[in-house]
Design a protein around this motif. Structure first.
Motif, PDB file in Angstrom:
ATOM      1  N   TRP A 163       0.750   6.192   8.627  1.00 60.68           N
ATOM      2  CA  TRP A 163      -0.276   6.044   9.387  1.00 60.68           C
ATOM      3  C   TRP A 163      -1.653   5.182   8.534  1.00 60.68           C
ATOM      4  CZ3 TRP A 163      -0.259   6.134  14.726  1.00 60.68           C
ATOM      5  CH2 TRP A 163       0.287   7.426  15.261  1.00 60.68           C
ATOM      6  N   ILE A 164      -2.013   5.540   7.688  1.00 63.43           N
ATOM      7  CA  ILE A 164      -3.486   4.503   7.104  1.00 63.43           C
ATOM      8  C   ILE A 164      -2.713   3.262   6.891  1.00 63.43           C
ATOM      9  CG2 ILE A 164      -4.094   4.552   4.931  1.00 63.43           C
ATOM     10  CD1 ILE A 164      -3.814   7.938   4.618  1.00 63.43           C
ATOM     11  N   PHE A 165      -1.625   2.929   5.977  1.00 63.47           N
ATOM     12  CA  PHE A 165      -1.465   1.479   6.250  1.00 63.47           C
ATOM     13  C   PHE A 165      -1.294   0.968   7.152  1.00 63.47           C
ATOM     14  CE2 PHE A 165       1.542  -1.763   5.837  1.00 63.47           C
ATOM     15  CZ  PHE A 165       1.700  -1.731   4.283  1.00 63.47           C
ATOM     16  N   TYR A 193       6.179   6.013   1.889  1.00 62.63           N
ATOM     17  CA  TYR A 193       6.949   6.455   2.068  1.00 62.63           C
ATOM     18  C   TYR A 193       6.757   8.387   2.962  1.00 62.63           C
ATOM     19  CZ  TYR A 193       7.131   8.098  -1.422  1.00 62.63           C
ATOM     20  OH  TYR A 193       6.873   8.789  -3.144  1.00 62.63           O
ATOM     21  N   SER A 194       5.473   8.271   2.687  1.00 57.64           N
ATOM     22  CA  SER A 194       5.348   9.297   3.558  1.00 57.64           C
ATOM     23  C   SER A 194       4.181   8.790   5.209  1.00 57.64           C
ATOM     24  CB  SER A 194       4.252  10.427   3.132  1.00 57.64           C
ATOM     25  OG  SER A 194       3.506   9.812   2.906  1.00 57.64           O
ATOM     26  N   GLN A 195       4.772   9.827   5.863  1.00 61.42           N
ATOM     27  CA  GLN A 195       4.674   9.673   7.470  1.00 61.42           C
ATOM     28  C   GLN A 195       2.479   9.312   7.623  1.00 61.42           C
ATOM     29  OE1 GLN A 195       6.476   9.161   9.597  1.00 61.42           O
ATOM     30  NE2 GLN A 195       4.634   8.577  11.128  1.00 61.42           N
ATOM     31  N   VAL A 196       2.247  10.569   6.382  1.00 64.94           N
ATOM     32  CA  VAL A 196       0.626  10.235   6.704  1.00 64.94           C
ATOM     33  C   VAL A 196       0.203   8.723   5.800  1.00 64.94           C
ATOM     34  CG1 VAL A 196      -1.292  11.110   5.583  1.00 64.94           C
ATOM     35  CG2 VAL A 196       0.028  12.477   6.546  1.00 64.94           C
ATOM     36  N   LEU A 250      -0.709  -8.474   2.433  1.00 67.56           N
ATOM     37  CA  LEU A 250      -1.053  -8.269   1.565  1.00 67.56           C
ATOM     38  C   LEU A 250      -2.273  -7.754   1.278  1.00 67.56           C
ATOM     39  CD1 LEU A 250      -0.991 -12.885   1.144  1.00 67.56           C
ATOM     40  CD2 LEU A 250       1.435 -11.130   0.198  1.00 67.56           C
ATOM     41  N   LEU A 251      -3.045  -7.757   1.229  1.00 66.32           N
ATOM     42  CA  LEU A 251      -4.465  -6.650   0.687  1.00 66.32           C
ATOM     43  C   LEU A 251      -3.997  -5.069   1.139  1.00 66.32           C
ATOM     44  CD1 LEU A 251      -6.905  -6.208  -0.503  1.00 66.32           C
ATOM     45  CD2 LEU A 251      -7.910  -5.728   2.062  1.00 66.32           C
ATOM     46  N   MET A 252      -3.231  -4.898   1.961  1.00 64.39           N
ATOM     47  CA  MET A 252      -2.175  -2.859   2.098  1.00 64.39           C
ATOM     48  C   MET A 252      -1.356  -2.583   1.345  1.00 64.39           C
ATOM     49  SD  MET A 252      -4.667  -2.337   4.064  1.00 64.39           S
ATOM     50  CE  MET A 252      -3.857  -0.405   3.801  1.00 64.39           C
ATOM     51  N   ASN A 253      -0.410  -4.271   1.089  1.00 70.10           N
ATOM     52  CA  ASN A 253       0.853  -4.045  -0.044  1.00 70.10           C
ATOM     53  C   ASN A 253       0.115  -3.388  -1.790  1.00 70.10           C
ATOM     54  OD1 ASN A 253       2.818  -4.392   1.697  1.00 70.10           O
ATOM     55  ND2 ASN A 253       3.105  -6.190   1.345  1.00 70.10           N
ATOM     56  N   LEU A 254      -1.142  -4.465  -1.677  1.00 68.08           N
ATOM     57  CA  LEU A 254      -1.548  -4.055  -3.366  1.00 68.08           C
ATOM     58  C   LEU A 254      -2.010  -2.448  -2.831  1.00 68.08           C
ATOM     59  CD1 LEU A 254      -4.355  -7.291  -3.036  1.00 68.08           C
ATOM     60  CD2 LEU A 254      -2.350  -6.802  -4.783  1.00 68.08           C
ATOM     61  N   ILE A 255      -2.804  -2.114  -1.916  1.00 67.49           N
ATOM     62  CA  ILE A 255      -3.165  -0.538  -2.338  1.00 67.49           C
ATOM     63  C   ILE A 255      -2.184   0.467  -1.358  1.00 67.49           C
ATOM     64  CG2 ILE A 255      -5.473  -1.633  -2.555  1.00 67.49           C
ATOM     65  CD1 ILE A 255      -6.161  -0.252   0.723  1.00 67.49           C
ATOM     66  N   GLY A 256      -0.973   0.047  -1.376  1.00 68.05           N
ATOM     67  CA  GLY A 256      -0.161   1.012  -0.936  1.00 68.05           C
ATOM     68  C   GLY A 256       0.181   1.965  -1.467  1.00 68.05           C
ATOM     69  N   ILE A 257       0.869   1.710  -2.914  1.00 68.35           N
ATOM     70  CA  ILE A 257       1.480   2.604  -3.933  1.00 68.35           C
ATOM     71  C   ILE A 257      -0.370   3.828  -4.272  1.00 68.35           C
ATOM     72  CG2 ILE A 257       1.632   3.115  -6.172  1.00 68.35           C
ATOM     73  CD1 ILE A 257       3.214  -0.096  -5.811  1.00 68.35           C
ATOM     74  N   PRO A 258      -1.361   3.481  -4.356  1.00 71.72           N
ATOM     75  CA  PRO A 258      -2.313   3.864  -4.129  1.00 71.72           C
ATOM     76  C   PRO A 258      -2.211   5.081  -3.134  1.00 71.72           C
ATOM     77  CG  PRO A 258      -3.338   1.653  -5.236  1.00 71.72           C
ATOM     78  CD  PRO A 258      -1.978   1.902  -4.442  1.00 71.72           C
ATOM     79  N   ILE A 259      -2.216   4.401  -1.908  1.00 75.81           N
ATOM     80  CA  ILE A 259      -1.889   5.345  -1.412  1.00 75.81           C
ATOM     81  C   ILE A 259      -1.331   6.600  -1.119  1.00 75.81           C
ATOM     82  CG2 ILE A 259      -1.726   5.372   1.584  1.00 75.81           C
ATOM     83  CD1 ILE A 259      -3.021   2.862   1.658  1.00 75.81           C
ATOM     84  N   GLN A 260      -0.109   6.006  -1.617  1.00 79.43           N
ATOM     85  CA  GLN A 260       0.951   7.276  -1.933  1.00 79.43           C
ATOM     86  C   GLN A 260       1.028   8.092  -2.666  1.00 79.43           C
ATOM     87  OE1 GLN A 260       3.209   6.766   0.747  1.00 79.43           O
ATOM     88  NE2 GLN A 260       4.347   9.187  -0.283  1.00 79.43           N
ATOM     89  N   SER A 261       0.341   8.040  -3.780  1.00 79.44           N
ATOM     90  CA  SER A 261      -0.070   8.366  -5.028  1.00 79.44           C
ATOM     91  C   SER A 261      -1.098   9.412  -4.726  1.00 79.44           C
ATOM     92  CB  SER A 261      -0.417   7.650  -5.957  1.00 79.44           C
ATOM     93  OG  SER A 261      -1.079   7.006  -5.912  1.00 79.44           O
TER      94      SER A 261
END
Length: 63
Positions: free
Chosen positions: A16-18, A10-13, A44-55
Motif C-alpha cells: 500500500w505504501i509503495f 512483500y507485506s500488504q502494508v 525507479l524512485l520507489m524501487n530505491l526506497i522499497g527495501i527501506p520501507i519493507q525493513s
C-alpha cells in the motif's frame, strides 16, 4: 513494472505504501516538471526506497 515481485515490498502494508508513493511521485513529477512520463521515474524512485520501507514495516511489526 510496479508489480515486479523482486523490487517491490512483500507485506500488504508495504504494498500500500509503495503504491501510494508511486502515485504521489507521479503526480508531483507530471505537475511540476516538463517531463510527460512521470511514472517511469516514480517507479525507479520507489524501487530505491522499497527495501527501506519493507525493513521499517518488519521492525514495527516484530518489535
Amino acid at each position: 513494472m510496479a508489480t515486479d515481485p523482486i523490487t517491490t515490498t512483500y507485506s500488504q502494508v508495504g504494498k500500500w505504501i509503495f503504491g501510494i508513493g508511486c502515485g504521489i511521485v507521479t503526480v508531483v513529477i507530471r505537475s511540476f516538471t516538463p517531463i510527460p512520463e512521470g511514472i517511469m521515474y516514480a517507479i525507479l524512485l520507489m524501487n530505491l526506497i522499497g527495501i527501506p520501507i519493507q525493513s521499517l514495516i518488519l521492525k514495527i511489526k516484530y518489535r
